[in-house]
Design an enzyme around this catalytic site. Structure first.
Site, PDB file in Angstrom:
ATOM      1  N   SER A 110       0.829  -1.219   0.000  1.00  0.00           N
ATOM      2  CA  SER A 110       0.000   0.000   0.000  1.00  0.00           C
ATOM      3  C   SER A 110       0.857   1.261   0.000  1.00  0.00           C
ATOM      4  O   SER A 110       1.621   1.501  -0.922  1.00  0.00           O
ATOM      5  CB  SER A 110      -0.968  -0.039   1.188  1.00  0.00           C
ATOM      6  OG  SER A 110      -1.958   0.941   1.081  1.00  0.00           O
ATOM      7  N   LYS A 114      -0.551  -4.071  -3.614  1.00  0.00           N
ATOM      8  CA  LYS A 114      -1.869  -3.461  -3.359  1.00  0.00           C
ATOM      9  C   LYS A 114      -1.868  -2.083  -4.025  1.00  0.00           C
ATOM     10  O   LYS A 114      -1.369  -1.108  -3.477  1.00  0.00           O
ATOM     11  CB  LYS A 114      -2.151  -3.331  -1.862  1.00  0.00           C
ATOM     12  CG  LYS A 114      -3.527  -2.752  -1.545  1.00  0.00           C
ATOM     13  CD  LYS A 114      -3.750  -2.700  -0.038  1.00  0.00           C
ATOM     14  CE  LYS A 114      -5.124  -2.107   0.271  1.00  0.00           C
ATOM     15  NZ  LYS A 114      -5.220  -0.675  -0.058  1.00  0.00           N
TER      16      LYS A 114
END
Length: 514
Positions: A416, A441
């Site tokens: 992320s 991600k």
């Protein structure tokens, strides 16, 4: 000298002066094709000229009609028409027409507004539960990054849900919201009950009560895996103390299988009251362990730093500032700045930024930390279904360490916001990446609070690195690999650099000497 008009017109005519007097036969031939003589043409023509001067044209034909009908008593009034009356009637007519037009337009707009409201509102009065559902629907409608909403009519779904879904209690409304979100087929867009929303917000602020695990879907890393994968474990937390490491698979939580469990449901099960127990079934390779962990309040201090020295290879005393960033909570960027300033006071010549097992956090903090290391350049492209929507760039205003050599350590637990930071530093050639491919991600979520204290986590965008790489389910590929025995914390890293015979030291010496 007499004034003469060149021809008839509906608008006032310009005056043309001539030295020749026009007689009755001339007027008749010019203006009247009939053979009947025009009574008193001199007066009528003067009236025509006077009206033309005032800006209003009264046709001599009208005057002729008055004369032929025997209404000679009106000749002095202008063939039965008072010019002042004409002006008055015209002004009143214009005024009345304006009022009628404005009222007509207002009525039409009011009708359209009422029609739109009625057409978009299901029959019957909306209840408090309906209004909460509509609030959630509007939040997704405005914020969700895919405006096709997974290929469905989002408006039609709202109408059908309000008519068909039971929303008599708060729990039924929550169920209707969850059902609505499930149609998006996006595991990262989910509903948060008030307690879960409060817990998520407290985690972003730096404290959680649980076992200190970040988890994800194993299909992103290994399509054959079942259950949920451990992305990272907080140093010093219950899971870390029990030997749970990134890549381990959680098979069950409190005897409930995780095979079809949502990661956020699993996260809720892992959290709980301080001192309470939770049972975990963990698989590492072919080994399965059953563990009982006691929940603790895990303080998420996002940064640890250490001054290390390289020995050997002719560069004894070369000082390196090691910074381990474990999460992106609201304290992260400030903590990184403090660490850099402290290490610089000790005359470090280079930095190592360790993002291994950092599962991400607040997107704005990732952007701010990238600006610390970059003088200028694109940090990330924010995209939706239509393409690039926004660009985040470094402009040098927040730069602290743009010149010293920088190494970034990553692994499959880097996810992320960590991947945004690592991608920005790599693509701008600011840092060299060591480790293994990151988690992958490539989507960004924002959290929205609803009026009853519950909330929604909504995927608002996907992102691309500065080199336009979409890393979703792929990850960022490092420049170099690291040996599996490479230290995972600051103490081990510094000890490795001090050992002249260690592979870690040789790699470090070669890198930083260059």
């Amino acid at each position: 000298m007499e004034a003469v008009a060149s021809s008839f017109a509906s608008r006032p005519l310009p005056l043309v002066f001539s030295s020749t007097r026009i007689n009755n036969s001339q007027i008749q031939r010019r203006f009247f094709p009939t053979r009947r003589p025009l009574p008193n043409p001199h007066f009528t023509w003067k009236f025509r000229v006077s009206n033309t001067i005032r800006g209003y044209s009264v046709s001599p034909l009208w005057c002729a009609i008055c004369n032929f009908s025997g209404r000679t008593k009106y000749l002095k009034a202008g063939c039965g028409i008072d010019i002042h009356q004409i002006i008055s009637w015209r002004e009143k007519f214009k005024h009345n027409i304006s009022i009628i037009f404005v009222r007509l337009v207002t009525c039409i707009m009011l009708f359209i507004s009422v029609y739109l409201i009625v057409s978009k509102t299901p029959s019957g009065a909306l209840t408090e539960e309906n209004l909460l559902f509509l609030e959630a629907w509007r939040t997704v409608d405005r914020a969700y990054y895919d405006k096709t909403f997974n290929g469905q009519s989002w408006f039609r779904y709202r109408e059908n849900a309000l008519r068909n879904e039971p929303m008599h209690t708060r729990e039924e409304t929550y169920m209707a919201i969850r059902k609505m979100l499930s149609t998006l087929d996006d595991p990262f867009t989910r509903f948060l009950e008030p307690e879960k929303f409060k817990s998520l917000r407290s985690g972003a602020q730096g404290a959680l009560t649980g076992v200190g695990l970040s988890i994800g879907y194993p299909s992103m890393l290994n399509g054959s895996a079942t259950g949920l994968v451990v992305i990272s474990s907080s140093p010093g937390g219950p899971a870390s103390k029990a030997g749970i490491v990134p890549g381990d698979i959680i098979l069950a939580i409190d005897d409930t299988s995780t095979e079809d469990m949502d990661i956020y449901d699993a996260a809720d099960r892992l959290q709980g009251a301080e001192g309470s127990l939770v049972k975990l079934a963990i698989r590492n390779g072919s080994e399965i362990r059953n563990l009982v962990l006691k929940r603790e309040k895990v303080t998420l201090n996002p940064v640890k730093s250490r001054l290390c020295e390289i020995t050997g290879s002719g560069i004894d005393g070369f000082k390196i500032g090691y910074i381990k960033l474990t999460s992106f909570n609201q304290n992260a960027s400030g903590a990184v700045k403090d660490a850099i300033e402290t290490l610089r006071n000790n005359n470090v010549k280079a930095f190592v930024l360790d993002l291994r097992n950092n599962s991400g956090g607040l997107f704005p903090e990732g952007i701010e930390i990238a600006k610390i290391w970059l003088e200028k350049g694109v940090i990330v492209y924010i995209c939706d279904s239509r393409g690039i929507r926004d660009i985040y760039e470094a402009d040098g205003s927040n730069t602290m360490a743009a010149s010293e050599p920088l190494v970034v350590l990553v692994n499959k637990g880097t996810a992320s916001a960590s991947e945004i930071l690592a991608g920005a530093l790599k693509d701008n050639k600011r840092a060299v990446l060591y480790g293994e491919p990151t988690f992958g991600k490539g989507k960004i979520q924002s959290v929205f609070e609803l009026s009853d204290g519950s909330g929604l986590a909504v995927t608002v965008a996907r992102y691309e690195t500065p080199a336009h790489t979409d890393i979703n389910k792929v990850g960022i590929i490092p420049d170099h690999t690291l040996p599996t025995s490479f230290p995972v914390d600051e103490d081990g890293f510094c000890a490795c650099l001090k050992d002249p015979a260690s592979l870690c030291n040789l790699n470090g010496a070669e890198l930083f000497a260059r």
